[in-house]
Motif scaffolding. Sequence first.
Motif, PDB file in Angstrom:
ATOM      1  N   ARG A 198       0.807  -1.220   0.000  1.00 56.29           N
ATOM      2  CA  ARG A 198       0.000   0.000   0.000  1.00 56.29           C
ATOM      3  C   ARG A 198       0.841   1.270   0.000  1.00 56.29           C
ATOM      4  NH1 ARG A 198      -3.020   0.095   5.738  1.00 56.29           N
ATOM      5  NH2 ARG A 198      -3.007   2.344   5.490  1.00 56.29           N
ATOM      6  N   ASP A 199       2.094   1.201   0.437  1.00 54.72           N
ATOM      7  CA  ASP A 199       2.920   2.407   0.421  1.00 54.72           C
ATOM      8  C   ASP A 199       3.852   2.442  -0.782  1.00 54.72           C
ATOM      9  OD1 ASP A 199       4.615   0.408   1.054  1.00 54.72           O
ATOM     10  OD2 ASP A 199       5.514   1.380   2.801  1.00 54.72           O
ATOM     11  N   GLY A 200       3.630   1.539  -1.753  1.00 55.31           N
ATOM     12  CA  GLY A 200       4.444   1.569  -2.959  1.00 55.31           C
ATOM     13  C   GLY A 200       5.747   0.794  -2.835  1.00 55.31           C
ATOM     14  N   THR A 201       6.056   0.272  -1.662  1.00 54.99           N
ATOM     15  CA  THR A 201       7.196  -0.633  -1.565  1.00 54.99           C
ATOM     16  C   THR A 201       6.728  -2.030  -1.966  1.00 54.99           C
ATOM     17  OG1 THR A 201       6.739  -1.210   0.725  1.00 54.99           O
ATOM     18  CG2 THR A 201       8.174   0.699   0.352  1.00 54.99           C
ATOM     19  N   PHE A 202       7.652  -2.982  -1.904  1.00 57.38           N
ATOM     20  CA  PHE A 202       7.319  -4.321  -2.388  1.00 57.38           C
ATOM     21  C   PHE A 202       7.601  -5.368  -1.328  1.00 57.38           C
ATOM     22  CE2 PHE A 202       7.665  -1.706  -6.033  1.00 57.38           C
ATOM     23  CZ  PHE A 202       6.728  -2.210  -6.907  1.00 57.38           C
ATOM     24  N   SER A 203       6.942  -6.513  -1.488  1.00 52.57           N
ATOM     25  CA  SER A 203       7.289  -7.609  -0.598  1.00 52.57           C
ATOM     26  C   SER A 203       7.867  -8.742  -1.430  1.00 52.57           C
ATOM     27  CB  SER A 203       6.084  -8.052   0.220  1.00 52.57           C
ATOM     28  OG  SER A 203       5.303  -8.946  -0.507  1.00 52.57           O
ATOM     29  N   VAL A 204       8.817  -9.436  -0.853  1.00 51.91           N
ATOM     30  CA  VAL A 204       9.584 -10.456  -1.556  1.00 51.91           C
ATOM     31  C   VAL A 204       9.476 -11.759  -0.777  1.00 51.91           C
ATOM     32  CG1 VAL A 204      11.952 -11.167  -1.984  1.00 51.91           C
ATOM     33  CG2 VAL A 204      11.189  -8.898  -2.693  1.00 51.91           C
ATOM     34  N   VAL A 205       9.104 -12.817  -1.477  1.00 50.03           N
ATOM     35  CA  VAL A 205       8.966 -14.122  -0.833  1.00 50.03           C
ATOM     36  C   VAL A 205       9.794 -15.137  -1.592  1.00 50.03           C
ATOM     37  CG1 VAL A 205       7.349 -15.939  -0.165  1.00 50.03           C
ATOM     38  CG2 VAL A 205       6.611 -13.558  -0.115  1.00 50.03           C
ATOM     39  N   PRO A 206      10.898 -15.586  -1.020  1.00 45.04           N
ATOM     40  CA  PRO A 206      11.676 -16.606  -1.709  1.00 45.04           C
ATOM     41  C   PRO A 206      10.975 -17.959  -1.658  1.00 45.04           C
ATOM     42  CG  PRO A 206      12.751 -15.961   0.353  1.00 45.04           C
ATOM     43  CD  PRO A 206      11.510 -15.136   0.243  1.00 45.04           C
ATOM     44  N   GLN A 207      11.295 -18.776  -2.632  1.00 46.99           N
ATOM     45  CA  GLN A 207      10.686 -20.103  -2.676  1.00 46.99           C
ATOM     46  C   GLN A 207      11.155 -20.935  -1.487  1.00 46.99           C
ATOM     47  OE1 GLN A 207      11.898 -23.023  -5.776  1.00 46.99           O
ATOM     48  NE2 GLN A 207       9.835 -22.673  -6.525  1.00 46.99           N
ATOM     49  N   MET A 208      10.229 -21.709  -0.943  1.00 46.28           N
ATOM     50  CA  MET A 208      10.571 -22.566   0.188  1.00 46.28           C
ATOM     51  C   MET A 208       9.674 -23.769   0.034  1.00 46.28           C
ATOM     52  SD  MET A 208      10.737 -21.036   3.991  1.00 46.28           S
ATOM     53  CE  MET A 208      12.056 -19.872   3.804  1.00 46.28           C
ATOM     54  N   LYS A 209      10.119 -24.683  -0.809  1.00 43.06           N
ATOM     55  CA  LYS A 209       9.228 -25.760  -1.254  1.00 43.06           C
ATOM     56  C   LYS A 209       8.660 -26.575  -0.103  1.00 43.06           C
ATOM     57  CE  LYS A 209      11.475 -26.253  -5.709  1.00 43.06           C
ATOM     58  NZ  LYS A 209      12.494 -27.000  -6.446  1.00 43.06           N
ATOM     59  N   GLY A 210       7.353 -26.717  -0.116  1.00 43.38           N
ATOM     60  CA  GLY A 210       6.702 -27.511   0.930  1.00 43.38           C
ATOM     61  C   GLY A 210       6.895 -26.940   2.315  1.00 43.38           C
ATOM     62  N   GLY A 211       7.330 -25.699   2.396  1.00 43.85           N
ATOM     63  CA  GLY A 211       7.528 -25.077   3.706  1.00 43.85           C
ATOM     64  C   GLY A 211       8.800 -25.552   4.397  1.00 43.85           C
ATOM     65  N   VAL A 212       9.658 -26.273   3.668  1.00 46.07           N
ATOM     66  CA  VAL A 212      10.875 -26.805   4.283  1.00 46.07           C
ATOM     67  C   VAL A 212      12.037 -25.864   3.987  1.00 46.07           C
ATOM     68  CG1 VAL A 212      12.508 -28.730   4.281  1.00 46.07           C
ATOM     69  CG2 VAL A 212      10.053 -29.161   4.059  1.00 46.07           C
ATOM     70  N   THR A 213      12.833 -25.581   4.998  1.00 39.23           N
ATOM     71  CA  THR A 213      13.964 -24.693   4.785  1.00 39.23           C
ATOM     72  C   THR A 213      15.189 -25.259   5.508  1.00 39.23           C
ATOM     73  OG1 THR A 213      14.749 -22.417   5.013  1.00 39.23           O
ATOM     74  CG2 THR A 213      13.276 -23.202   6.719  1.00 39.23           C
ATOM     75  N   THR A 214      16.279 -24.547   5.421  1.00 38.67           N
ATOM     76  CA  THR A 214      17.517 -25.021   6.052  1.00 38.67           C
ATOM     77  C   THR A 214      18.103 -23.875   6.869  1.00 38.67           C
ATOM     78  OG1 THR A 214      18.873 -24.208   4.231  1.00 38.67           O
ATOM     79  CG2 THR A 214      18.066 -26.479   4.064  1.00 38.67           C
ATOM     80  N   PRO A 215      18.964 -24.202   7.812  1.00 40.46           N
ATOM     81  CA  PRO A 215      19.610 -23.134   8.582  1.00 40.46           C
ATOM     82  C   PRO A 215      20.345 -22.156   7.661  1.00 40.46           C
ATOM     83  CG  PRO A 215      20.005 -25.248   9.620  1.00 40.46           C
ATOM     84  CD  PRO A 215      19.340 -25.539   8.317  1.00 40.46           C
ATOM     85  N   ALA A 216      20.976 -22.673   6.607  1.00 41.01           N
ATOM     86  CA  ALA A 216      21.726 -21.784   5.716  1.00 41.01           C
ATOM     87  C   ALA A 216      20.789 -20.775   5.052  1.00 41.01           C
ATOM     88  CB  ALA A 216      22.459 -22.612   4.666  1.00 41.01           C
TER      89      ALA A 216
END
Lengths: 107, 846
Positions: free
Chosen positions: B588-606
């Motif tokens: 709404r303020d003209g900035t953006f949101s960024v969502v990296p892929q995280m398949k199946g909701g699984v991620t790693t410490p790195a």
Amino acid sequence: MSVTAQTTSGHVVGRVEDVPPGEGRAFVAGDVQVAVFRLRDGSLHATQAACPHAGGPLADGQTDADVLVCPLHLYAYRWRDGSSTSGNAPVQVYPVHEEDGHLVVQL
Amino acid sequence: MTAVLGGRPEGVSTLHFAMDEADGIDTRQKLVVVGNGMAGARVVEEVLERGGGEQFAITVFGEEPHGNYNRIMLSHVLAGEEHEDDIVLNSHDWYADNGVVLRAGVRVDRVDTHAKVVHASDGTTAPYDQLVLATGSRSFIPPMAGLHRDDEQLLPGVFGFRTIDDTRALLAAAAEHEKAVVVGGGLLGLEAARALQGHGLAVEVVHAGTHLMNQQLDPDGGAILRQSVESLGIVVHLATRTTEVIGPDRVRGVVLADGRALDADVLVIAAGIRPVTEVALMSGLEVERGIVVDDQLRTDDPDVYAVGECAQHRGELYGLVAPVWEQARVLADLLTGADPDAEYHGSRTATKLKVAGVDVATMGVNRPERDTDEFLVISEPRRGVHLSVVVRDDRLIGATLLGDTRKVAFLTQAFDRGAPLPQERIKLLVDLSDGAEEVGVAELPADSQVCNCNGVSKQAICDAVAGGCGTVGAVMDSTRAGKGCGSCKGLVKQIVEWAADGDVVEDPTAGWYVPGIPMAKPALMTAIREQGLLSVSAVFAALAPGGQEDAKSKMALTSLLRMIWGADFVQENDAKFINDRVHANIQRDGTFSVVPQMKGGVTTPAQLRKIADVAEKYEVPMVKVTGGQRIDLLGIRKEDLPAVWADLGMPSGYAYGKSFRTVKTCVGSDFCRFGLGDSTQLGIDLETRFQGIESPAKMKLAVVGCPRNCAEAYVKDVGVVAVGGGRWEVYVGGAAGASVRKGDLLATVDSPEAVIELTGRFMQYYRENANWLERTYDFVPRVGLATIKQVLLEDSEGICADLDEGMQRSIDAYTDPWGQDGRTPATPGQFRPALPLVALPEVPVR
Ligand SMILES: Cc1cc2nc3c(=O)[nH]c(=O)nc-3n(C[C@H](O)[C@H](O)[C@H](O)COP(=O)(O)OP(=O)(O)OC[C@H]3O[C@@H](n4cnc5c(N)ncnc54)[C@H](O)[C@@H]3O)c2cc1C
Ligand code: SF4
Ligand code: FES
């Protein structure tokens, strides 16, 4: 952001190549921020940069030959007079033309 | 200074009619009207229409600085459906042009009925021969602790909903806040609630009555209305009051009579209205609940009249415009002598809720009052439909239509004009078509008013049709009929159809895939394929009327072409929505949101470490775990986007697209003690295969390891549930958004591969057949589960191989957009800021 200069005919805000065909870019003219658009047919248009509805970034909007559509809530404004096709307050439109490859906006 | 509606430039708000003052020989009588609302202005219009401009020098006092505007439409203005300029009925210029002196922004304090002079708040006076009081009503503000500040002003964040100034203030507040409480579950409260919700606020309605709209509906109807309102996402609290406002500097919430507290940063009071009677009281006129008038709308002073909501006639107060119009006509007849015997005998009132998604129309009484009254009810609570009529002596004296207002035009006519009723009473409520024309549109007199709100006659509608308006929509646009409360829309449609004699076109754009090209989706797809149209501009050039491009069609066409052509699609940056141009979600303020892929909701410490580093480096104001099990970086400046992606080094998660987004999973058999299948791995496999696939609307998937359903698979576009023995159930068309719908079981299959194949086939079928922005939860019921099963499981149309192939083509065309555009901008200045310099509400930093 490019330096602006004032000519007799208006403010030089940038170069025509700064605005790719079909898109819009924001510039500062004096202390006013304007959005300049170059349509596919080559015609130039300029409006105030902030949408009168809720301040949306109009330079990020979508265009056709008649209207500009704000990216936030999709209200549309006519190039002709800035009036809104969707019942919103009008947007300020400014005359803009090209001079030696420069974009010149009259405030 | 706030703008004057219908005003003159540069603060001129008061106009004097100079001619007479100059030579001082005006022989006309002086007519003074106090109140420039819908009633006062209408009286003036009606007087002028009867040639009263020659008889009277007219002065109108209006406390509001504005010209005259359509108060009914404030609900639409608040909803953002109309602009305030479009609700002006009479501008300041109109008064000047008609020789009427408008004293706008000037309140009348009292009337000296002996000297026949009004005294205004600015110290001026005006003599009169005839005086009309039309002071209307104001919002009733029920007592609550903490509502006012010490200086008697309402606490900031508290609003009434009565005037354009209220509406503007509410709009400004709606843009800044998230939570609203509306006090009052009547017409006005519900309209305000819905409008605020449309601006993205979470809205709760607190209503003292035991059911909503208790003035108009019986308890059964009220219960059904509540269901419909709640299904829109508005929370309703009945039979309770707000006793206290939590402050102290501004509204933070309210306390209910039962002790519960609700958070709120906007509080709208729509708890009823009270006639404005101060002037009448101060002037010694008889006032009970309103200013008492007789059948000639006279107060107890023979030269003073009262009309509109401030007037009490035969014990009744009215809160609607139809009576205002009738009173204005009678009064104008009397004042001008056009009909010295004119009398007003009261009005029959009908109301309609102007809330999209909830149809309510009521008129007259809502239940039988005498033993001999006929009462017919059709109630289908599950469908949200409740219809009833009350008939007395063969005349309709009341009707309630909830959830299905198809009969409203006919019933309104029968109610207003006492038209004869069908012998089979059931026909009042449902269409049992026997070919007989029930509604005599043809017999309706030409001058009869069809749209009360905007005063449009049958004749005006016929003229519009004769003048070339070929659709109902065009007639409505040109005459404004049906654009007020909307209750006459059905009748307008019938008149248009009758006047056009079969020549009306139903709004043709309704069936088009995009507004700019007159084609339904199948025809459009065929034309694109046959003519080899690879780019959006090529589609416009070949298929749009006059080759005209249309901004609002571009995004849908881009999506469609990409699906049809896969890698062969020719991209055009200007045909993409900003989200797709910079591969991030505009905020709404003209900035953006960024969502990296995280398949199946699984991620790693790195990965987590990397995300944390990026968030710090770019001073990301908010890092948020999403409902789809990913991490959202909010508030990123446009110019920083390429660097953010590069530093993340993870592919795009497509959180911004009308596309496949994510697969939510539970832990499944890996760790959960109940797991019957490896839901996590299947989720990852699905996400890998379908990443970046665009579709008519976003698609969210989920896989769970057992029917305990920890990842909510039953309410996803595609939901997969392990049921043991290596078997998986596949559900489609579920939703847990604004509407909640459990998905339909499409099939039970016995391998993860079969799940992937069936999911792809369903997604492709949906991509090829859904309307633009139609989610699967609308698509599946529209097409029908039985049909979908036949097509996808039995291959009844022989298209399964094509569907599989079409999906594969899109999958093969996938590239990570962040990788591409991050390296070299697609067009010059692709990431140049477009943020205005003006300060905007910022995404809150937590
Ligand atoms: C949001 C909203 C939605 C509505 N929707 C509908 C609907 O769908 N259908 C329907 O039939 N009705 C609807 N109504 C009701 C309808 O608007 C009123 O019935 C109608 O406006 C009444 O007209 P009026 O002239 O009596 O009062 P008003 O229109 O209120 O006008 C009174 C005017 O008098 C002025 N005034 C008061 N005292 C003084 C004074 N001492 N000196 C000078 N000026 C004074 C006031 O400032 C005001 O401008 C709605 C109302 C609202 C607020
Ligand atoms: S859905 Fe079943 S398998 Fe998955 S986490 Fe919940 S209980 Fe465990
Ligand atoms: S900010 Fe432009 S449409 Fe809302």
